[in-house]
Each structure stands twice: as structure tokens, then as C-alpha cells.
Design a protein around this motif. Sequence first.
Motif, mmCIF file in Angstrom:
data_model
loop_
_atom_site.group_PDB
_atom_site.id
_atom_site.type_symbol
_atom_site.label_atom_id
_atom_site.label_comp_id
_atom_site.label_asym_id
_atom_site.label_seq_id
_atom_site.Cartn_x
_atom_site.Cartn_y
_atom_site.Cartn_z
ATOM 1 N N PRO A 191 -0.836 -38.417 9.275
ATOM 2 C CA PRO A 191 -0.175 -37.272 8.579
ATOM 3 C C PRO A 191 0.352 -37.334 7.135
ATOM 4 O O PRO A 191 0.549 -38.454 6.802
ATOM 5 C CB PRO A 191 1.184 -36.918 9.663
ATOM 6 C CG PRO A 191 1.000 -37.600 10.930
ATOM 7 C CD PRO A 191 0.381 -38.995 10.665
ATOM 8 N N ALA A 215 3.630 -29.236 13.545
ATOM 9 C CA ALA A 215 2.816 -28.985 14.435
ATOM 10 C C ALA A 215 1.980 -30.119 14.958
ATOM 11 O O ALA A 215 2.020 -30.317 16.256
ATOM 12 C CB ALA A 215 1.650 -27.749 14.051
ATOM 13 N N ASP A 216 1.506 -31.193 14.148
ATOM 14 C CA ASP A 216 0.827 -32.223 14.661
ATOM 15 C C ASP A 216 1.604 -33.042 15.328
ATOM 16 O O ASP A 216 1.266 -33.556 16.398
ATOM 17 C CB ASP A 216 0.353 -32.936 13.405
ATOM 18 C CG ASP A 216 -0.515 -34.182 13.711
ATOM 19 O OD1 ASP A 216 -1.482 -33.872 14.284
ATOM 20 O OD2 ASP A 216 -0.107 -35.254 13.370
ATOM 21 N N GLU A 263 4.844 -27.439 7.860
ATOM 22 C CA GLU A 263 4.336 -26.594 9.147
ATOM 23 C C GLU A 263 3.322 -27.395 9.786
ATOM 24 O O GLU A 263 3.238 -27.629 11.129
ATOM 25 C CB GLU A 263 4.099 -25.159 8.765
ATOM 26 C CG GLU A 263 5.145 -24.481 8.600
ATOM 27 C CD GLU A 263 6.111 -24.422 9.728
ATOM 28 O OE1 GLU A 263 5.767 -24.296 10.900
ATOM 29 O OE2 GLU A 263 7.247 -24.647 9.617
ATOM 30 N N ARG A 264 2.371 -28.020 9.116
ATOM 31 C CA ARG A 264 1.160 -28.749 9.560
ATOM 32 C C ARG A 264 1.624 -30.213 10.101
ATOM 33 O O ARG A 264 1.272 -30.559 11.200
ATOM 34 C CB ARG A 264 0.393 -29.177 8.210
ATOM 35 C CG ARG A 264 -0.780 -30.225 8.833
ATOM 36 C CD ARG A 264 -1.745 -30.358 7.580
ATOM 37 N NE ARG A 264 -2.544 -31.569 7.787
ATOM 38 C CZ ARG A 264 -3.072 -32.117 6.412
ATOM 39 N NH1 ARG A 264 -3.169 -31.431 5.489
ATOM 40 N NH2 ARG A 264 -3.773 -33.194 6.723
ATOM 41 N N VAL A 265 2.607 -30.859 9.603
ATOM 42 C CA VAL A 265 3.000 -32.161 9.986
ATOM 43 C C VAL A 265 3.935 -31.864 11.372
ATOM 44 O O VAL A 265 3.945 -32.645 12.236
ATOM 45 C CB VAL A 265 3.983 -32.894 9.082
ATOM 46 C CG1 VAL A 265 4.979 -33.838 9.589
ATOM 47 C CG2 VAL A 265 3.276 -33.424 7.942
ATOM 48 N N ARG A 268 3.669 -25.565 3.360
ATOM 49 C CA ARG A 268 2.581 -25.648 4.325
ATOM 50 C C ARG A 268 2.368 -27.069 5.146
ATOM 51 O O ARG A 268 2.100 -27.080 6.162
ATOM 52 C CB ARG A 268 1.466 -25.282 3.320
ATOM 53 C CG ARG A 268 0.053 -25.277 3.856
ATOM 54 C CD ARG A 268 -1.197 -25.176 2.889
ATOM 55 N NE ARG A 268 -1.199 -26.440 2.089
ATOM 56 C CZ ARG A 268 -1.856 -27.400 2.613
ATOM 57 N NH1 ARG A 268 -2.427 -27.660 3.834
ATOM 58 N NH2 ARG A 268 -2.024 -28.551 1.702
ATOM 59 N N LEU A 269 2.538 -27.966 4.235
ATOM 60 C CA LEU A 269 2.598 -29.359 4.829
ATOM 61 C C LEU A 269 3.413 -29.618 5.782
ATOM 62 O O LEU A 269 3.338 -30.455 6.767
ATOM 63 C CB LEU A 269 2.760 -30.498 3.527
ATOM 64 C CG LEU A 269 1.308 -30.581 2.778
ATOM 65 C CD1 LEU A 269 1.967 -31.488 1.531
ATOM 66 C CD2 LEU A 269 0.181 -30.974 3.271
#
Length: 936
Positions: A657, A683-684, A679-681, A676-677
Motif C-alpha cells: 500500500p 479499504a485495502d 480511504e484507499r489504504v 483519497r489515499l
Amino acid sequence: MREGMAERYFPAKADMVAGIAPLRGRRRELAELEALVSRARGGRSGALVVSGEAGVGKTALLDHLTARAAAHVRTERIVASQSEMELAYAGLHQLCGHMMGSAARLPAPQQEAIEVAFGLRSAAAPSPFLVGLALLGLLTEAAEERALLCVVDDAQWLDQASARALAFVARRLEAEGIALVLAMRQADPVFAGLPHRVVEGLGREDACELLRLAVPGGLDLRVRDQLVAEARGNPLALRELPRALSPAQIAGGFTLTSSLPLESRIEQSLVVQLAPLSAQARLLLLLAAAEPTGDPGLLWRASAVLGLGPEAFDAAKDAEAFVVGTRVGFRHPLVRSAVYRAASPGDRRRVHAALADVTSAEHDPDRRAWHRASATLQPDEEVAADLEKSAVRARTRGGAAAAGAFLERAAELTPSPFRRGQRLIAAAEAKHDAGASDEALHLLGTARALPLTALQEALVVRLRARAGYALRRDRSGAQHLLDAARGLEGLDPVLARDTYIEALAAATYGGRLGDAEQVNAVAHAILGATPAAEGTDRARDLILRGQALLATEGQTAALPTLRRAQRAFLEQAPDFLELHWMWFASRAAQDLWDPAGLRALADRQVELARAEGFVTVLPIALSLLVLVQTIDGDLDAAEASCDEIDAIKEVTGNPLPPYGRLLLTAYRGQADEAERLAERVRADGLARGEGQALSAANFSEAVLYNGLGRFTEAVASGRRELPYTHELNLAMRTLLELVEAAAHTGERALAEQALEQLAAVTRPVGTSYALAVLAMAEAQLSARDDAEELFLDAIKRFEHERIPIWVGRCRLLYGEALNRQGRSAEAREQLRSAHRVLTACGVNGFAQRAADELRASGETLRVHTRGSAARLTEQELNVARLAREGLTNREIGARLFISAHTVEYHLRKVFVKLGIKRRTELKPALAGLTATALSA
């Protein structure tokens, strides 16, 4: 392509049948291929994957392309062979082995990597990515004077190492004057994402015309329709299938019936056509099919061993099956496979035995060993031993997949059940290392049925655990690895320690989302298996025991052992350190609030990963370096490291990540990108069960919102970490952010709770850094005189530890406190200093806070975050950042896995867009560039 140009490609009916026929209806494909070559002639580069079923016309397209391009560009063409799929870098050596005269101009690590890969030098196995970069360098050198066209036909038969290297190069081509064309039956996943053209079958009208040209005399319409339908527009099928019909069948309308796949039917037709040849001519064709290098001398010598005379050559040539010139080649790649598959097992063994007899044991031992193995039916220890030696050489060249294939065949030919089991285990390990964990498990299942020693049994259990965890990444992995580690105790203590550390890593991977009982079980097992700290000075024992104590008894109990481990790792020579052990040592440095130790370990870890070519591990090491560079206030260097991580991830598919990029954007104050990052991290992390990801997201958000003065949101992010501060690391670092946010929102009880937990994880450590953090937090909740003393103490300690970001942030908090007390003149002194430090670091959010506070004190000042109107692409920005750091074009190319030519190409565009003329102007020109200055 214009319609008027059709005659240039389809000049005469006779020629169409002779070889140009498959080009019928291929205007679009031809135009695309010619455009690729034209771009190369203009100094640009590109790659194209051409796929389609056997016989659909790919080879004819390549024949036409290379014939037309030869007058304008340097052309290199090979046909990959199925029989060489197990020989690491065999395809690559065939393509560019004769270019090795240019290897001396490559950087030393790349030169060594390619020489080891080709067996020209003995050294440790090279990184596949260094080999790929060396290949890019060789091709770039070859294209220096004249554009280069590289064509690989039947690329589905490339060995795995060569395929990966070519895919690596194809993705990095940009401005070298190179065109790369890879033709294969189905697009291999290794080439995913590259430009791709599927060659379809011909339309009915073209198919009927081609069939009419291929069949002299009358053709029954029912037969024609049947052939057209069954051929599905495949040009080779349209040409070859009618040859299997008798004149009566062609004229009389007998139907064709076959349930075989089209490829098999074409091969069957080719075999039927070759059936009238003499036995000697067919044996000669089989010999050529089994010897894919195309060396005429080797073919002549082997034919002599088999007693094949010139008449066999004449008959094979008259049948238009193959051509003997500077190389031996078949008229179509499918002829080779048809001949080989149709041969009897006994004939195959005869030709392989002949080829083994005439292949040099000194200069080509691996191909000789493979031919001998293919010629052997019964177990033979001598042949098996040769294969085992080939496996060792393949490992040295970095061909784990090839090593696995050699060892698997060696095991099949091993007479002794004990030695067979030994080789099966080694083959399974090689398969696992090559990423074929499912195949490894299959081999291990076979090995379990053989007599094994206690150590071999333990190795099987360990490898099954590792392969299973690689495939599933589930919670059972830690338990299986733990069982394996226990089984190795008393048999191989060193390997047992390695397995214990893997079990602990698997168990702790989930953090709050994992199984606490499992972590506890692994940690207690480690404590029972390792000597007490006072009984050893070995760094690995100490770090293993320290991490186990941390998991079972907490920070206080673990601190003495972790401190000793830290010292041992820092004093130990880097050559003896392994990267997965260094990761735990670096984690300990963070938990010990030891910035100097963390710097040393981060630098060493990156240096070791680069030197040894561990590119798959390098992103993890660089992520740690990003943390160090951020703490040190060198956000420009951290950004360059993030760029390098992204480049490696793009090449390797590494799923790490974007922790470093997330933290960097948070400190930069880039709200949209950081959110944005995050939320991505987050969720991952939830999807993979990785609690560390949640801590990274919460910590980074808290930093971001504190910098932007959005304290309520900072409280929300920081509060989520309160239950998990016993995990230390990012969770405990979030506590300082929470104290700051809660103090600003007036939530004193929450701030005091966070302070209490922060004191519990910093005071026992007692380092200057830990005490500075605690003093800074206490100052925000203390009375006036105490607060002043605490702020000054924290600032002094941060300055001593060389942590400028915290110096700036602490002065900002002190200035805000002085402003609230009405001491504006003193506040301005602290705020000016804070603003200066924070701006120099590029911490724009906090710098803006300092500017706003200065304005409140009566002094107008704003942050000069100089954006650029130029729209730099992501790759241009990556190149510019590394050039700004003083790296040469070759060094930048090595970091970003592109050629020096491409670096120069991007820099020219950067200079134009930024309106500068030299590298020394890059630093001020790039200062303050934000994500909004980037184009999509």
C-alpha cells in the motif's frame, strides 16, 4: 492503409499461395506494425503483442514486416522453442547474446547481472529486474546508430525468465528508437497491459479466394463450404487441410468430420503430408525439431551420429518442410511442433541422444544435460546428477523456474528413493521461489511417499507451510509455520529461527484485525525456543526474543532485550544481515524512539536491497526510508523515494500500500490527495485483514487535519487509535496528534487520556526523542510557567536529535500559546522561526498555520507555495525530482527502470515546460509543486 496500396501487398496469385496469402485481409495489422517501425526510425519506441491461433498468419505478418524493415532498421528476430522453456534466459540469449560486446558500457551491477544470467560469470543469482534493466541497456546501445526492430515469434514458448525480462523492457520503452514485436497464440499474463493486436481469421470472401488459389482444379462447393466453415478463416488451415484430401474427396463432395481442435487438425494435416517421406528424412526433421537453436553445424554432426546422409536433407527440403541456411528453420513454427508430437517416444529419445553426443559438455552443459534426460527412459544417477548441476547453474543465473524443472526431471530419473526425495524437496523449493507454490505442493505430496530423514520431513512441513501461506494468506499460515519451526528445532536451529520470524510476521500481520491468541501462541513458542537475552549476543536471537516479549509481556519487559538487539544489529556487518530480520530491527528502532538508529538501519536496508538486487523487497525498505526522510524534514527526498517505490511496484506488481505517499501528502497539506489515499489504504487494509493499514490511515489523517487547522476532524481520526496504542508504532505516534487536536477543540479529558497513554509508552524508553515528544504533549495541557519550560525543553531536544519538522511544530504550538497569553512580540519570534523551518521542509499546512497565527499577532505573512502553470506528467515529475537530487541520467534510469535516453527525453520536456535551461534551476522551479500541477 489506402485501398490503392493493396497491390503492394497482394501482387500475384502465385505469390499468395507461396507465402503472402496469409496477408490477405491484413491491412490494419500491417499498418499498425509499420507504424511501430516508423516511430522507432523517428527516435521513439514501442512494443506490440500480436496474438492469434496457430496458423492464423502471425508469422507471415512478421516475415513481411522484417523484409520491408530490413532496409531501414537493424532487425533481430528469433523463434522461441517449446523444448527450451526450462532453460533460464535461453530466449534472451538467442535474441541478444551477440550484443554482449556492449555490456561493458552498462553500469557494473547491470553488466554483472546479464553476464551471470548468460552463464558468462559466476556470482550470486542476479535480480530479474537488474537483468531486465541490463537488457534495456543492451538494446538501447544496439539502437544507438540505427533504429532497432526486435521480433519474437512463438513467444508463448519463451522460458519464464526471458519472458519477464522482455515484458519489463516492453513496459519501459519510450525514446530509444526500438520497436519490439512479440507474437504468440494467446496473450500471456506476463505481457498484460502492453499494446495488443489480436489477429482474427479471414472473412468468408477472402477465405474462399484463398482456398480457390490453394486448390488447383475444380473444388466441390460443398467441400469448399465445409472447409471454409471448419477453417474459421485460418489461412494455414485453408492451405493445409485440403492437402489431406484425396482428389475424389475434393471433387466428389465427401464431407469432413473431426472432433479435434483446429490446431490439432492442422498438425495432423501436416503430418499426413510428410508421411510419404522416407524414414530417414522424417528422422532428420525430428532431429531439427528437437534442436531449437537452429545451428546447422550441430544438425550435421547429430545427423552423422544417426547415419543420416545428404539424401535425407534433400528429401526434407524438397518437401518444403524446412530450409537450411545460416540457420535451420521450418516453413512454419507449427511444422516443428507437428513433427515432434507425431514422433514415437523411441525416435524422440534417439534424436535427443544424438544431440547430447554432439553438444559440448564444456560450453553448453545445460542443453546437453536436458538432451540426455530426454533420451533417458530408465532411472540413471549420472544423468540425474548432471541435471542437478544444471539446476545449481540455473539458480545462479536467477532462473528459479528452470532450476525447478531440472530438479523435477532429475528426481524422476533418480534410482535411489532417498536421493529422489531430496531432489523433489529441492525442486519444490525452487518452484515456490519461482512463484509456482501450487506446483511445489504437488511435488511435496509425492515426496512424502518416499523414505525421508527427520530433517527432510521437517523441510517438507516448512515448505508446505510457506507455500500454503503464499497461496492463501489466511490465519492458518502462522500456525503451520509455527509447527514447522518447532519441527526444525534440534535439526537446523538457524532455519528454525528463520521460520519462527516468518511465523511471528504472519501472526502479527493482521494487528487489530488478526488473532491475538495466535500471536500469543507464536510468541510463547519463540520464548521457549530461544536462549534468554543474557545468554546470547546474537542479533537474530535478541530481536526474535525481544519481539516475542513485546507481544506477550508488553513494552517494559521487552525494552532491555530490544535495546541489546538494536545495538547488535547496528554493530553487525551488513553482509550478514537479511532483509526480513532488518525489518524487525527497524520496527524496534521506531518503538525505542531512536531516530539515529532508525536512520542507520533504513539506509543500510535500502543499500543492501539495491546491492543484492532484492527489488521485490526494495519498496518496503524505501517506505522505511520515506519515514526517516520525512522526520528529517527532507520531503523532497521522500518524494523521490516514493516515486521510486511507484516505479518498482509498476514493474513488479508489488501490492505494498502507498503508506509513504500517504504520509507525505499529509505533511504537504494536500487534502484531496491525502484523503483519497487514506480511504484507499483503509479499504485495502480491511479487505486484507491488515490492522497496520488502519493505523497508517488514521495517523496520516490526524497529521493532515492538524496541519490544516481542522482539529475536529483530527480528533475523529486520532480517537480511533486510542484502544490500540499497545501495538506501538503508528498507533502510539497518533497520540501526540490527538493531544494537539483535543487541546484545540477544548476536549481536555480526551487530551489527558491521550497524554496518559503517551507517557506510558515514552517515559519507560527515556530517549531524548521520546522525552521531547512527551514534553511537547505535556506543555499543551500545563499552566503557563510549566508550559514554557516544557516547550523550550522539547525544542532543545528536537534540535539536538536533528528533527526539524518537530522543531517547527513545537515552536508553532509555543507561539500559539504565547499569543493566547497576549505576549505578541514573543509569539512572533517563535512563529517566524516555525514558519521558516516548516516552509523550508515543505510542510505547507503547518506553515500556513504559522502564517495565520502571525497575522493574528499583528504581522502579515503568507506561505509561498509556488505552484507551476506547467502541466508535468507523472513520469516527468519523477525524473525531475531525481535530477534535482543530483543523480545522473543513468542513475535516474536505474531508479525508475527506464533508459538514460528516456530520462534525457523527459528532462528536455521538463525544461521547456518549466522555462528553465539547466539542472541547477530544478530545485527552485519544483519548489512547492502540488498535485494539482500534475496532468492526469
